[in-house]
Write a protein that holds these residues in place. Structure first.
Motif, PDB file in Angstrom:
ATOM      1  N   ILE A 193       0.785  -1.267   0.127  1.00 24.30           N
ATOM      2  CA  ILE A 193       0.035   0.015   0.121  1.00 24.30           C
ATOM      3  C   ILE A 193       0.811   1.320  -0.019  1.00 24.30           C
ATOM      4  N   LEU A 194       0.760   2.230  -0.830  1.00 30.94           N
ATOM      5  CA  LEU A 194       1.376   3.403  -0.681  1.00 30.94           C
ATOM      6  C   LEU A 194       0.471   4.283   0.148  1.00 30.94           C
ATOM      7  N   PRO A 195       1.228   4.632   1.338  1.00 27.81           N
ATOM      8  CA  PRO A 195       0.629   5.314   2.660  1.00 27.81           C
ATOM      9  C   PRO A 195       0.761   6.809   2.319  1.00 27.81           C
ATOM     10  N   ASP A 196       1.393   7.431   1.435  1.00 26.74           N
ATOM     11  CA  ASP A 196       1.715   8.723   1.501  1.00 26.74           C
ATOM     12  C   ASP A 196       1.408   9.485   0.348  1.00 26.74           C
ATOM     13  N   GLN A 197       0.388   8.752  -0.612  1.00 22.71           N
ATOM     14  CA  GLN A 197       0.027   9.447  -1.790  1.00 22.71           C
ATOM     15  C   GLN A 197      -1.624   9.929  -1.671  1.00 22.71           C
ATOM     16  N   GLU A 198      -1.701  11.290  -1.824  1.00 22.87           N
ATOM     17  CA  GLU A 198      -3.048  11.746  -1.764  1.00 22.87           C
ATOM     18  C   GLU A 198      -3.976  11.169  -2.753  1.00 22.87           C
ATOM     19  N   PRO A 199      -5.209  10.660  -1.880  1.00 21.90           N
ATOM     20  CA  PRO A 199      -6.290   9.891  -2.724  1.00 21.90           C
ATOM     21  C   PRO A 199      -7.143  11.013  -3.291  1.00 21.90           C
ATOM     22  N   GLY A 200      -8.160  10.672  -4.202  1.00 18.58           N
ATOM     23  CA  GLY A 200      -9.117  11.705  -4.836  1.00 18.58           C
ATOM     24  C   GLY A 200      -9.919  11.734  -3.395  1.00 18.58           C
ATOM     25  N   TRP A 201     -10.648  13.035  -3.809  1.00 15.87           N
ATOM     26  CA  TRP A 201     -11.795  13.373  -2.845  1.00 15.87           C
ATOM     27  C   TRP A 201     -12.767  12.333  -2.404  1.00 15.87           C
ATOM     28  N   GLY A 202     -12.925  12.239  -1.077  1.00 15.83           N
ATOM     29  CA  GLY A 202     -14.136  11.008  -0.738  1.00 15.83           C
ATOM     30  C   GLY A 202     -13.521   9.763  -0.612  1.00 15.83           C
ATOM     31  N   SER A 203     -12.165   9.685  -0.747  1.00 10.85           N
ATOM     32  CA  SER A 203     -11.509   8.317  -0.434  1.00 10.85           C
ATOM     33  C   SER A 203     -10.473   8.482   0.739  1.00 10.85           C
ATOM     34  N   GLY A 204     -10.443   9.616   1.157  1.00 10.41           N
ATOM     35  CA  GLY A 204      -9.567   9.748   2.658  1.00 10.41           C
ATOM     36  C   GLY A 204     -10.163  10.680   3.701  1.00 10.41           C
ATOM     37  N   VAL A 205      -9.234  11.135   4.551  1.00  9.95           N
ATOM     38  CA  VAL A 205      -9.806  11.787   5.470  1.00  9.95           C
ATOM     39  C   VAL A 205      -8.388  12.652   5.979  1.00  9.95           C
ATOM     40  N   PHE A 206      -8.819  13.724   6.575  1.00  9.84           N
ATOM     41  CA  PHE A 206      -7.713  14.646   7.146  1.00  9.84           C
ATOM     42  C   PHE A 206      -7.178  13.920   8.750  1.00  9.84           C
ATOM     43  N   ALA A 207      -5.901  13.762   8.649  1.00  6.64           N
ATOM     44  CA  ALA A 207      -5.104  13.399   9.791  1.00  6.64           C
ATOM     45  C   ALA A 207      -3.547  14.004   9.952  1.00  6.64           C
ATOM     46  N   PRO A 208      -3.131  14.078  11.069  1.00  4.36           N
ATOM     47  CA  PRO A 208      -1.843  14.677  11.142  1.00  4.36           C
ATOM     48  C   PRO A 208      -0.893  14.056  10.475  1.00  4.36           C
ATOM     49  N   PHE A 209       0.161  14.780   9.776  1.00  3.16           N
ATOM     50  CA  PHE A 209       1.162  14.378   9.271  1.00  3.16           C
ATOM     51  C   PHE A 209       2.423  15.199   9.585  1.00  3.16           C
ATOM     52  N   PHE A 210       3.219  14.903  10.808  1.00  7.92           N
ATOM     53  CA  PHE A 210       4.251  15.922  11.127  1.00  7.92           C
ATOM     54  C   PHE A 210       3.492  17.111  11.793  1.00  7.92           C
ATOM     55  N   HIS A 211       2.379  16.794  12.474  1.00  6.87           N
ATOM     56  CA  HIS A 211       1.629  17.884  13.273  1.00  6.87           C
ATOM     57  C   HIS A 211       0.762  19.005  12.348  1.00  6.87           C
ATOM     58  N   ARG A 212       0.562  18.645  11.225  1.00  6.82           N
ATOM     59  CA  ARG A 212      -0.019  19.215  10.087  1.00  6.82           C
ATOM     60  C   ARG A 212      -0.975  18.384   9.216  1.00  6.82           C
ATOM     61  N   ASP A 213      -2.293  18.658   9.136  1.00  6.66           N
ATOM     62  CA  ASP A 213      -3.220  18.012   8.499  1.00  6.66           C
ATOM     63  C   ASP A 213      -2.829  17.673   7.180  1.00  6.66           C
ATOM     64  N   ALA A 214      -2.911  16.375   6.880  1.00  5.02           N
ATOM     65  CA  ALA A 214      -2.578  16.023   5.327  1.00  5.02           C
ATOM     66  C   ALA A 214      -3.917  14.879   4.933  1.00  5.02           C
ATOM     67  N   TYR A 215      -4.138  15.189   3.782  1.00  9.50           N
ATOM     68  CA  TYR A 215      -5.420  14.198   3.155  1.00  9.50           C
ATOM     69  C   TYR A 215      -4.892  12.912   3.139  1.00  9.50           C
ATOM     70  N   THR A 216      -5.568  11.785   3.732  1.00  6.55           N
ATOM     71  CA  THR A 216      -4.903  10.651   4.028  1.00  6.55           C
ATOM     72  C   THR A 216      -5.943   9.446   3.477  1.00  6.55           C
ATOM     73  N   ALA A 217      -5.365   8.510   2.495  1.00  2.00           N
ATOM     74  CA  ALA A 217      -6.435   7.452   2.225  1.00  2.00           C
ATOM     75  C   ALA A 217      -6.765   6.505   3.374  1.00  2.00           C
ATOM     76  N   THR A 218      -8.006   6.077   3.236  1.00  2.00           N
ATOM     77  CA  THR A 218      -8.685   5.290   4.295  1.00  2.00           C
ATOM     78  C   THR A 218      -8.909   3.793   3.970  1.00  2.00           C
ATOM     79  N   LEU A 219      -8.067   3.345   2.645  1.00  2.00           N
ATOM     80  CA  LEU A 219      -7.948   2.014   2.324  1.00  2.00           C
ATOM     81  C   LEU A 219      -7.612   1.287   3.286  1.00  2.00           C
ATOM     82  N   LEU A 220      -6.471   1.453   4.044  1.00  2.00           N
ATOM     83  CA  LEU A 220      -5.973   0.551   4.977  1.00  2.00           C
ATOM     84  C   LEU A 220      -7.025   0.111   6.088  1.00  2.00           C
ATOM     85  N   SER A 221      -7.597   1.057   6.694  1.00  2.00           N
ATOM     86  CA  SER A 221      -8.708   0.713   7.657  1.00  2.00           C
ATOM     87  C   SER A 221      -9.665  -0.500   6.918  1.00  2.00           C
TER      88      SER A 221
END
Length: 308
Positions: A193-221
């Motif tokens: 799984i590529l964990p650090d590639q921004e997904p398209g809208w609707g396929s992720g959530v905002f979560a902290p990456f180095f204390h700053r929100d980054a849009y992150t895929a939810t496929l893993l969960s």
């Protein structure tokens, strides 16, 4: 009637030719060439230099300007090395690629999971040379990963062959591909799984990456929720001029949460732990913070962030 190759085909042919030529070079020589290429990118490519610099300023605010410039240069040096090493990973004789892997650390995490009847999800961030990691994984385990054809379509058969030559199964980045990943996990196999590639809208959530929100895929969960898979982070750390060390690290325990933001936070924390091995080897020129949230009248407004 003679068919004249298009400009895209000619460009793809030149790139493939270069990879084939560089596949015969020793890694030490490629690293020296990357030093020159990285210096040229730093000097001539404002986009790569500025995105790297801004990302580093965001995640390492404690660095002074001199240290940040030095880290930017080292990062672009490593990124150039990754591009030059693609021929090595995809086209060099397999025994030579294997010989360039000087150590494997943490393999027991994968072996023990499979012995317990569990699949393994490998989080593979853009760090070091992820194509060497793919080579090693597909050489040692049944391995499945998602694959999106390149924008330069004529390079697709070259890249696909390079990634599949040790037995990796490549699946599309759609619902059919997700179904294939689930089946592989239920067969107690490994997937990437590529964990650090921004997904398209609707396929992720905002979560902290180095204390700053980054849009992150939810496929893993979603994959974890439907399997008993173990999650590890995998990287091929470059040992300049010598080869690569494969590292498998335990993922942050939050990745196993059923709550998507918590799981995504664990994913990003796992990537941070891998980056800590050598921050210069992460691909900082990727716009990881492109999507942002603006609060307007108490309601979130999601948009693309294109200031750099």
């Amino acid at each position: 009637m003679t068919t004249i190759p298009s400009a895209h085909s000619r460009r793809a042919g030149a790139v493939a030719w270069l990879w084939r030529r560089l596949a015969g070079w020793p890694l030490a020589r490629l690293w020296r060439l990357a030093r020159l290429a990285g210096a040229l990118v730093y000097r001539l490519s404002r986009r790569e230099r500025e995105v790297t610099r801004r990302n580093l300023a965001a995640v390492y605010p404690e660095l002074d300007a001199k240290s940040r410039r030095a880290l930017t240069r080292r990062s672009l040096h490593h990124s150039a090395a990754t591009m030059l090493e693609l021929g090595h990973a995809w086209m060099a004789p397999p025994e030579r690629v294997a010989a360039g892997i000087v150590a494997v650390r943490g393999r027991d995490k994968l072996d023990s999971a499979r012995q317990e009847g569990r699949g393994v999800i490998v989080l593979a961030p853009h760090f070091g040379n992820w194509e060497v990691l793919n080579f090693w994984l597909s050489s040692h385990f049944p391995f499945t990963a998602m694959y999106e054809p390149p924008k330069m379509a004529a390079l697709d058969p070259v890249i696909r062959h390079g990634r599949e030559r040790q037995g990796a199964a490549l699946v599309p980045t759609n619902a059919r591909g997700v179904a294939a990943l689930l089946k592989a996990l239920k067969r107690h196999e490994a997937i990437g799984i590529l964990p650090d590639q921004e997904p398209g809208w609707g396929s992720g959530v905002f979560a902290p990456f180095f204390h700053r929100d980054a849009y992150t895929a939810t496929l893993l969960s979603k994959l974890v929720a439907r399997t008993r898979a173990r999650v590890v982070t995998g990287v091929a750390l470059r040992v300049p001029g010598q080869g690569f060390e494969i590292h498998f690290l335990d993922a942050d325990q939050r990745v196993y949460s059923a709550e998507e933001v918590t799981s995504a936070t664990g994913v990003n924390a796992s990537v941070e732990a891998a980056i800590a091995l050598d921050p210069a080897q992460y691909q900082w020129e990727y716009k990881r913070y492109r999507k942002v949230v603006q609060e307007q009248q108490g309601r979130p407004d999601y948009r693309d962030f294109r200031l750099y």
